[in-house]
Write an enzyme that holds these catalytic residues in place. Structure first.
Site, PDB file in Angstrom:
ATOM      1  N   LYS A  57       0.808  -1.217   0.000  1.00 53.26           N
ATOM      2  CA  LYS A  57       0.000   0.000   0.000  1.00 53.26           C
ATOM      3  C   LYS A  57       0.845   1.272   0.000  1.00 53.26           C
ATOM      4  O   LYS A  57       0.361   2.341  -0.390  1.00 53.26           O
ATOM      5  CB  LYS A  57      -0.943   0.002   1.200  1.00 53.26           C
ATOM      6  CG  LYS A  57      -2.062  -1.015   1.123  1.00 53.26           C
ATOM      7  CD  LYS A  57      -3.126  -0.610   0.120  1.00 53.26           C
ATOM      8  CE  LYS A  57      -4.364  -1.475   0.238  1.00 53.26           C
ATOM      9  NZ  LYS A  57      -5.439  -1.034  -0.686  1.00 53.26           N
ATOM     10  N   SER A  95       1.211  -9.727   0.463  1.00 53.00           N
ATOM     11  CA  SER A  95       0.858  -8.314   0.359  1.00 53.00           C
ATOM     12  C   SER A  95       1.089  -7.503   1.623  1.00 53.00           C
ATOM     13  O   SER A  95       1.206  -6.280   1.561  1.00 53.00           O
ATOM     14  CB  SER A  95      -0.600  -8.169  -0.079  1.00 53.00           C
ATOM     15  OG  SER A  95      -1.467  -8.788   0.849  1.00 53.00           O
TER      16      SER A  95
END
Length: 326
Positions: free
Chosen positions: A50, A306
């Protein structure tokens, strides 16, 4: 949204984002029945991919928008990515986070000097809260996936995957991507379309929150019945994004659905054999590779790791349940 935007984001991210490694282990290969490569975005700044989208979006703001400040909503990883990027650019940040987000994510976001506004995920609409605050305070809203610059930033992961896969001798096969609203998966899919067209993105979601998988089957943006209830907090979204779904529908293969227990097991495997710390949602793609091999095509599979922003109690839960079995 196009490959030129992703390449422009890569230029703005140069010397700021880490080029995370593509890792492998013969033990994971044996379990999966094929070569498994893991793109370790848990080693990215703020512990997840992110940061790429946050930096891409904040760095693209004009002077007036930077002066006014930004707002984002997130369970924690987008929150930290935007907060760090905002602080580095001297921009004030407000982050709307659910009360059931891991405390470590809330604390980390506040430590990055962002103002945190909490809401109830089950009864309140984070998007409505974000839009209301944005209008009231003159803030620029940076959505976690329905934002072209965020998608472009996440897509830089795909550019790296294409290059690293070629270096490893992998030119075709499935790329399993942890998926919530689809910003990560759609960005990677666009990058691979340009740089590794024989590779196909496969979104991976937690059981009960498989809106993308169902949407890919129906051709329409499906909505999840539940808003909470999975340990994979980082990849729970109500439905695919308006901007991301057309990209996913055009470029992705069928979705893969994993259970919470499979994610916990994958966390234990990642720690035992790669010494990686993953959060449940961040381990979902690896869970797909290890436990859903019959749904995957190719002699090799690439998975995204992730995120690694996991509470100590959750990590202990994974190791206690599966640590002696991996």
């Amino acid at each position: 949204m196009n490959i030129e935007m992703i390449r422009a984001a890569q230029t703005r991210l140069a010397s700021h984002a880490r080029r995370t490694p593509l890792l492998s282990s013969p033990f994971l290969d044996e379990v999966a029945g094929r070569q498994v490569f893991l793109k370790a975005e848990n080693l990215q700044h703020t512990g997840s991919f992110k940061f790429r989208g946050g930096w891409s979006a904040v760095s693209a703001l004009n002077a007036a928008q930077r002066k006014g400040g930004v707002i984002a909503f997130s369970s924690g990883n987008h929150a930290q990515g935007v907060a760090l990027a905002a602080r580095a650019h001297g921009v004030a940040a407000v982050i709307v986070m659910p009360t059931d987000a891991p405390q470590t994510k809330i604390d980390a976001t506040r430590a990055l000097e962002a103002e945190v506004v909490l809401y109830d995920r089950a009864t309140e609409d984070r998007k409505a809260i974000g839009q209301t605050l944005a209008e009231a305070r003159g803030l620029t809203l940076i959505e976690p996936f329905d934002n072209a610059e965020v998608i472009a930033g996440q897509g830089t992961t795909g550019l790296e995957i294409a290059e690293q896969a070629r270096e490893a001798g992998v030119t075709r096969g499935d790329v399993l991507v942890c998926c919530g609203g689809g910003g990560f998966a759609s960005g990677i899919a666009l990058a691979l379309e340009a740089e590794a067209p024989a590779m196909r993105v496969r979104p991976v979601e937690p059981e009960g929150f498989d809106d993308v998988a169902r949407s890919l089957r129906s051709g329409n943006r499906e909505v999840n019945a539940a808003k909470s209830g999975s340990i994979c907090d980082a990849i729970i979204s109500p439905q695919p994004g308006e901007m991301t779904f057309p990209i996913l529908h055009r470029l992705c293969g069928p979705g893969i659905i994993v259970t919470d227990d499979e994610c916990l097991n994958a966390m234990a495997y990642a720690f035992a054999h790669l010494k990686l710390v993953l959060e449940p949602g961040g381990a979902s793609a690896l869970a797909g590779a290890l436990f859903h091999g019959g749904e995957i095509e190719g002699e090799a599979v690439i998975c995204t790791a992730s995120g690694g922003n996991v509470d100590t109690q959750m990590f202990q839960r994974a190791l206690s349940a599966y640590g002696d079995k991996v």
